[in-house]
Design an enzyme around this catalytic site. Structure first.
Site, short mmCIF file in Angstrom:
data_model
loop_
_atom_site.label_atom_id
_atom_site.label_comp_id
_atom_site.label_asym_id
_atom_site.label_seq_id
_atom_site.Cartn_x
_atom_site.Cartn_y
_atom_site.Cartn_z
N TYR A 123 0.87 -1.18 0.00
CA TYR A 123 0.00 0.00 0.00
C TYR A 123 0.90 1.23 0.00
O TYR A 123 1.45 1.63 1.02
CB TYR A 123 -0.91 0.03 1.23
CG TYR A 123 -1.98 -1.03 1.29
CD1 TYR A 123 -2.39 -1.73 0.16
CD2 TYR A 123 -2.62 -1.33 2.49
CE1 TYR A 123 -3.39 -2.69 0.23
CE2 TYR A 123 -3.63 -2.29 2.57
CZ TYR A 123 -4.01 -2.96 1.43
OH TYR A 123 -5.00 -3.91 1.51
N GLY A 176 -16.78 2.91 -0.48
CA GLY A 176 -17.50 4.18 -0.41
C GLY A 176 -18.76 4.20 -1.25
O GLY A 176 -19.64 5.03 -1.04
N1 LIG Z 1 -7.45 -8.39 1.27
C1 LIG Z 1 -7.74 -7.60 0.26
O1 LIG Z 1 -7.70 -8.01 -0.90
C2 LIG Z 1 -8.16 -6.19 0.51
C3 LIG Z 1 -8.60 -5.40 -0.55
C4 LIG Z 1 -9.00 -4.09 -0.28
C5 LIG Z 1 -8.96 -3.61 1.01
N2 LIG Z 1 -8.50 -4.39 2.02
C6 LIG Z 1 -8.40 -3.88 3.40
O2 LIG Z 1 -9.69 -3.51 3.84
C7 LIG Z 1 -9.71 -2.16 4.27
C8 LIG Z 1 -11.03 -1.54 3.98
O3 LIG Z 1 -11.26 -1.55 2.57
P1 LIG Z 1 -11.88 -0.35 1.84
O4 LIG Z 1 -11.16 0.89 2.26
O5 LIG Z 1 -11.98 -0.64 0.41
O6 LIG Z 1 -13.32 -0.37 2.44
P2 LIG Z 1 -14.57 0.47 2.67
O7 LIG Z 1 -14.69 0.69 4.13
O8 LIG Z 1 -15.64 -0.23 1.94
O9 LIG Z 1 -14.36 1.86 1.90
C9 LIG Z 1 -13.67 2.90 2.50
C10 LIG Z 1 -14.00 4.20 1.78
O10 LIG Z 1 -15.39 4.50 1.93
C11 LIG Z 1 -15.58 5.90 2.07
N3 LIG Z 1 -16.41 6.17 3.27
C12 LIG Z 1 -17.50 6.96 3.29
N4 LIG Z 1 -18.03 6.98 4.52
C13 LIG Z 1 -17.27 6.22 5.30
C14 LIG Z 1 -17.32 5.88 6.67
N5 LIG Z 1 -18.27 6.33 7.50
N6 LIG Z 1 -16.37 5.08 7.17
C15 LIG Z 1 -15.40 4.59 6.37
N7 LIG Z 1 -15.29 4.88 5.04
C16 LIG Z 1 -16.23 5.69 4.51
C17 LIG Z 1 -14.20 6.52 2.18
O11 LIG Z 1 -13.86 7.05 0.92
P3 LIG Z 1 -13.70 8.61 0.75
O12 LIG Z 1 -12.79 9.05 1.86
O13 LIG Z 1 -13.12 8.77 -0.61
O14 LIG Z 1 -15.09 9.15 0.91
C18 LIG Z 1 -13.28 5.36 2.45
O15 LIG Z 1 -12.00 5.54 1.91
C19 LIG Z 1 -8.53 -1.52 3.53
O16 LIG Z 1 -8.08 -0.36 4.19
C20 LIG Z 1 -7.54 -2.63 3.53
O17 LIG Z 1 -6.86 -2.65 4.78
C21 LIG Z 1 -8.12 -5.68 1.78
#
Ligand SMILES: NC(=O)c1ccc[n+]([C@@H]2O[C@H](COP(=O)([O-])OP(=O)(O)OC[C@H]3O[C@@H](n4cnc5c(N)ncnc54)[C@H](OP(=O)(O)O)[C@@H]3O)[C@@H](O)[C@H]2O)c1
Length: 353
Positions: free
Chosen positions: A71, A227
């Site tokens: 990352y 998001g």
């Molecule tokens: N194992 C894997 O293959 C894999 C793949 C992807 C991720 N991951 C892990 O999973 C974690 C979470 O994934 P993700 O970031 O894609 O998931 P997510 O929680 O579905 O999406 C996060 C995004 O949603 C938006 N958002 C809007 N309101 C929110 C709120 N109240 N709380 C949190 N986010 C909000 C934000 O974007 P804006 O700030 O742009 O509004 C934030 O960056 C990653 O950080 C990573 O550690 C693992």
């Protein structure tokens, strides 16, 4: 008005990651977006968000910070290092690190494959420990299965790192039921990290039951579908170059319109619960743990304190059977338009084969 956003009032519940993994706060913090894939992030705000998450975790409960060495090519681990160094001691001591490795990158940011050879595992681990400034990693996992290396060899190398005290637990990421079984035959597996949300329910038929049978927990990522189903994403939002969402099928054209129609339907249910859309989506994933008899910890990808506070508020949203039915009527299983990754990345998902 949304649900309780005051961390001090939250439940002190914990969840066990499988039969052999750690017991942690019911929501983990995914740090990826603080370094990569979602456009520019604010470093000071990212660190403040990690501090706020650790502070929200009650004393005596471990907090789960998820990252990957790729990352931002080490950026995210260095960020976590700084956040932990500058956190109050009691908060720092609550932090567990969950690290993914194996992705091969280019200077331009491309992904060129995965390396799960035992000697590569040990090399990745040595660099991660250095960047994190810790003497061990709590959960270590390859991000995607290396098609040229049997999973037994990759997991066997992590098991050696466990024996040496450099890693506490072995995890997996985006693997299917067969790979879960093969890996679990080599060493105890704490959890499978995999995408799971109202609009990504592919794990329910085979993978979730297999994990449950094997005593393997789930750390669910993408619970807000990056998001898309947070209630904050708009049709006209401009995305920075390199933002994953600019390439994701679910965020394109008609697909985006159809998916945001689902969010509008979810918003009506959320309003009836006095919760925000994001809280309702996270609460739905939280509810799947007990409901499906699985140990399940959602990772939220908040990178700002206000978003984190909103996500933590999901723990105060209780959903009964009628609420769950209303949510699933608003966003029926399989209703999402578009695949969850672009085709080239879908090909790397053992979980989709
Ligand atoms: N194992 C894997 O293959 C894999 C793949 C992807 C991720 N991951 C892990 O999973 C974690 C979470 O994934 P993700 O970031 O894609 O998931 P997510 O929680 O579905 O999406 C996060 C995004 O949603 C938006 N958002 C809007 N309101 C929110 C709120 N109240 N709380 C949190 N986010 C909000 C934000 O974007 P804006 O700030 O742009 O509004 C934030 O960056 C990653 O950080 C990573 O550690 C693992």
């Amino acid at each position: 008005m949304t649900k309780n956003e005051n961390a001090s009032d939250m439940t002190t519940a914990r969840r066990a990651l499988g039969s052999t993994g750690p017991t942690v706060f019911p929501l983990g913090l995914g740090c990826m977006g603080m370094s990569a894939l979602y456009g520019e992030a604010d470093r000071a705000e990212s660190i403040a968000t990690i501090h706020a998450y650790l502070e929200a975790t009650p004393a005596g409960t471990d907090a789960l910070l998820d990252t990957g060495d790729f990352y931002g090519m080490g950026h995210n681990e260095l960020l976590i290092n700084e956040a932990l160094r500058t956190a109050p001691t009691a908060a720092r001591e609550r932090a567990l690190t969950s690290v993914k490795f194996g992705a091969l990158r280019t200077v331009e940011g491309g992904f060129t494959g995965y390396d799960g050879r035992p000697e590569a595992v040990k090399n990745f681990l040595a660099y991660s420990l250095q960047r994190l400034g810790r003497d061990h990693i709590d959960i270590y996992r390859i991000a995607r299965v290396d098609p040229d290396v049997p999973i037994e060899e990759t997991v066997g190398a992590i098991a050696e790192a466990v024996a040496a005290g450099h890693v506490r637990h072995i995890g997996l990421s985006e693997v299917g039921a067969d790979t879960l079984r093969r890996a679990a035959a080599v060493a105890p597996i704490s959890d499978l990290q995999i995408e799971y949300s109202l609009i990504s329910r592919g794990i329910e038929d085979e993978i979730l039951p297999a994990a449950r049978e094997l005593g393997i927990g789930i750390t669910a990522y993408g619970v807000l579908s990056r998001g898309l189903i947070s209630g904050h994403f708009t049709r006209d939002r401009a995305l920075a170059p390199g933002d994953f969402r600019g390439m994701s099928p679910r965020f394109q054209g008609d697909n985006l319109d159809r998916n945001l129609d689902l969010v509008d339907a979810l918003r009506k249910v959320a309003e009836g619960k006095g919760a925000s859309v994001a809280q309702t989506a996270v609460a739905w994933v939280l509810a799947q743990g007990p409901r499906r008899g699985a140990d399940l910890v959602p990772l939220v990808g908040a990178r700002r304190r206000d978003r984190l506070a909103e996500a933590l508020g999901a723990m105060a949203v209780s959903l009964d059977a009628a609420d769950l039915a209303a949510i699933e009527e608003a966003v029926p299983a399989g209703a999402a338009a578009g695949e969850r990754y672009p085709a080239a990345q879908m090909a790397h998902l053992d979980s989709e084969h």
